[in-house]
Each structure stands twice: as structure tokens, then as C-alpha cells.
Design a protein around this motif. Sequence first.
Motif, short mmCIF file in Angstrom:
data_model
loop_
_atom_site.label_atom_id
_atom_site.label_comp_id
_atom_site.label_asym_id
_atom_site.label_seq_id
_atom_site.Cartn_x
_atom_site.Cartn_y
_atom_site.Cartn_z
N ARG A 72 7.91 35.92 28.92
CA ARG A 72 7.72 36.99 29.91
C ARG A 72 8.68 36.87 31.10
O ARG A 72 9.17 37.85 31.63
CB ARG A 72 6.29 37.00 30.44
CG ARG A 72 5.25 37.33 29.41
CD ARG A 72 3.87 37.42 30.04
NE ARG A 72 3.80 38.56 30.93
CZ ARG A 72 3.38 39.78 30.58
NH1 ARG A 72 3.01 40.01 29.34
NH2 ARG A 72 3.37 40.75 31.45
N ASP A 73 8.96 35.63 31.51
CA ASP A 73 9.79 35.40 32.69
C ASP A 73 11.19 34.92 32.34
O ASP A 73 11.82 34.19 33.10
CB ASP A 73 9.10 34.39 33.62
CG ASP A 73 8.94 33.02 32.98
OD1 ASP A 73 9.12 32.88 31.74
OD2 ASP A 73 8.63 32.06 33.71
N GLU A 74 11.70 35.34 31.18
CA GLU A 74 13.02 34.91 30.73
C GLU A 74 13.91 36.10 30.38
O GLU A 74 13.44 37.22 30.24
CB GLU A 74 12.90 33.99 29.50
CG GLU A 74 12.23 32.67 29.78
CD GLU A 74 12.11 31.80 28.55
OE1 GLU A 74 12.12 30.57 28.72
OE2 GLU A 74 11.97 32.33 27.42
N ARG A 95 15.62 31.33 32.57
CA ARG A 95 14.51 31.81 33.39
C ARG A 95 15.03 32.98 34.21
O ARG A 95 16.12 32.94 34.77
CB ARG A 95 14.03 30.70 34.32
CG ARG A 95 12.78 31.05 35.12
CD ARG A 95 12.40 29.96 36.11
NE ARG A 95 13.46 29.67 37.07
CZ ARG A 95 13.74 30.43 38.13
NH1 ARG A 95 13.05 31.52 38.38
NH2 ARG A 95 14.73 30.09 38.94
N ASN A 96 14.27 34.05 34.26
CA ASN A 96 14.64 35.22 35.04
C ASN A 96 14.26 34.96 36.51
O ASN A 96 13.08 34.92 36.85
CB ASN A 96 13.92 36.46 34.53
CG ASN A 96 14.31 37.73 35.25
OD1 ASN A 96 14.94 37.68 36.30
ND2 ASN A 96 13.92 38.85 34.69
N ALA A 135 11.83 37.69 37.92
CA ALA A 135 10.65 38.10 37.16
C ALA A 135 9.50 38.44 38.10
O ALA A 135 9.23 37.70 39.05
CB ALA A 135 10.23 37.00 36.19
N GLY A 136 8.89 39.57 37.87
CA GLY A 136 7.72 39.96 38.62
C GLY A 136 7.98 40.55 39.99
O GLY A 136 7.03 40.80 40.74
N ASP A 163 8.25 40.56 32.18
CA ASP A 163 8.10 40.55 33.63
C ASP A 163 9.39 40.92 34.35
O ASP A 163 9.46 40.86 35.58
CB ASP A 163 7.62 39.18 34.12
CG ASP A 163 6.16 38.93 33.78
OD1 ASP A 163 5.45 39.90 33.44
OD2 ASP A 163 5.74 37.76 33.83
N GLY A 164 10.41 41.31 33.59
CA GLY A 164 11.68 41.72 34.18
C GLY A 164 11.89 43.20 33.99
O GLY A 164 11.01 43.93 33.55
N HIS A 183 18.03 43.80 34.99
CA HIS A 183 18.29 42.36 34.92
C HIS A 183 19.18 42.03 33.73
O HIS A 183 19.90 41.04 33.74
CB HIS A 183 16.99 41.56 34.85
CG HIS A 183 16.11 41.76 36.03
ND1 HIS A 183 14.76 41.49 36.00
CD2 HIS A 183 16.36 42.24 37.28
CE1 HIS A 183 14.22 41.76 37.19
NE2 HIS A 183 15.18 42.23 37.98
N VAL A 188 15.36 41.30 27.93
CA VAL A 188 14.64 40.87 29.13
C VAL A 188 13.17 40.74 28.78
O VAL A 188 12.58 41.63 28.17
CB VAL A 188 14.80 41.89 30.27
CG1 VAL A 188 14.04 41.45 31.51
CG2 VAL A 188 16.27 42.09 30.60
#
Length: 193
Positions: A159-161, A38-39, A42-43, A89-90, A94, A86
Motif C-alpha cells: 500500500r505504501d510502496e 517506500r512511497n 503515501a497517505g 496509499d499513493g 507519484h 503505485v
Amino acid sequence: MTSYDIRKTQISVETIWHERGPRLAQPLRVGTALAIIRNPFAGRYEPDLMAFQAELRELGRTLAAELVHALGGNDKIEAYGKGMIVGEDGELEHAAVWHEAGGWAMREILGQPKAIVPAAKTVGGIGTRLMVPLGHIEAAYVRSHFSTAEMTIWDGPRRDEIAFGLVMATGGRPHARIGGLAASDISVHDGQR
């Protein structure tokens, strides 16, 4: 406690016997090890990524050790590289934290080889395929070991990873014959020649 959550890992090994030339006496083995996490950013924009980079060293150690084991041990590894994907959303920065964390981990487990660790990174969605460059672990000018390994996972990164990967190979391209510095001729031990 880390700031990241591992959803899954994957170890993959290709065994290559030939490239339409004579069958190799010993096959080339090319492996990838990756983790989908999980990032934590993210966002949003995070100005300081250094603590995250430091925490990822343990993930790098784990993936490097598993990959070396899958390929038969430290003495078998001749080429390496690293890759990062990434999720949408990153941001690309990152992924950049893996340059130090992943590269450092491979160097540590392989006895501090000198050559730069080639890398590729991108922002992408589920199923993104990234071709990760490989280079000889001791000398960047060994042309026979310029190659690629594919890093992909069917359901990530979301998206969030972020997908962080390491690649290693037990040799250069099968049937390499374009000249340049041969691995057997490495003599300067400066990471280049």
C-alpha cells in the motif's frame, strides 16, 4: 541521502526463440528491471514532487545499467519502455515522476536515442501485472518493435510502496510481417522516422 528507501530490486530476462513460426537464428531477449521503494508521500498530498523526481535519476541509472548488462550491452538494445505501479496509499502522480527519471536514465546509457519512451502506469495492489509498451529506440514509427513486456513482482507494491520499472528488448516481435517503416530504413533521425 535520498527520500526513498529501496526494499528490493528485480532483473528478469525472457529469451524467445519463436512465436510458432520458424526458429530465430538469434533469440529475442526482453528484459525488465524494477525497484520497489517506500512511497515517501503515501497517505498524503505533496504539492511539489520535483525534488523526488530528481533523486530518482540515480535509481534510473542503476536499473538501466543493470538491464543493459543483462541483455548483453548497449549495442544489443533496439526497443525500450517504462512502467510504474503505485500502491493504494499513493496517487498516479507519484508514478509520473518516473517519466523523466527513468526515461532520462535509459537515454543516457543508450547514447541519447531519439524516439519517445513508451510508458504505462497504474495504481494497484500486491502482485499487480502491468503490460509495459515497447517501441524502437530511434524511430517511433517502426511497427515491428511495437510490443509489450510484463512488469510484476509477487509481493509488491504494498500500500505504501511504488514499483518503478524499465524494459528493454534486443529486437522487435519475432516474425513481424505487417509492414510499416523497417528499422533498417530509419533515415530522418528525428525520433519518428
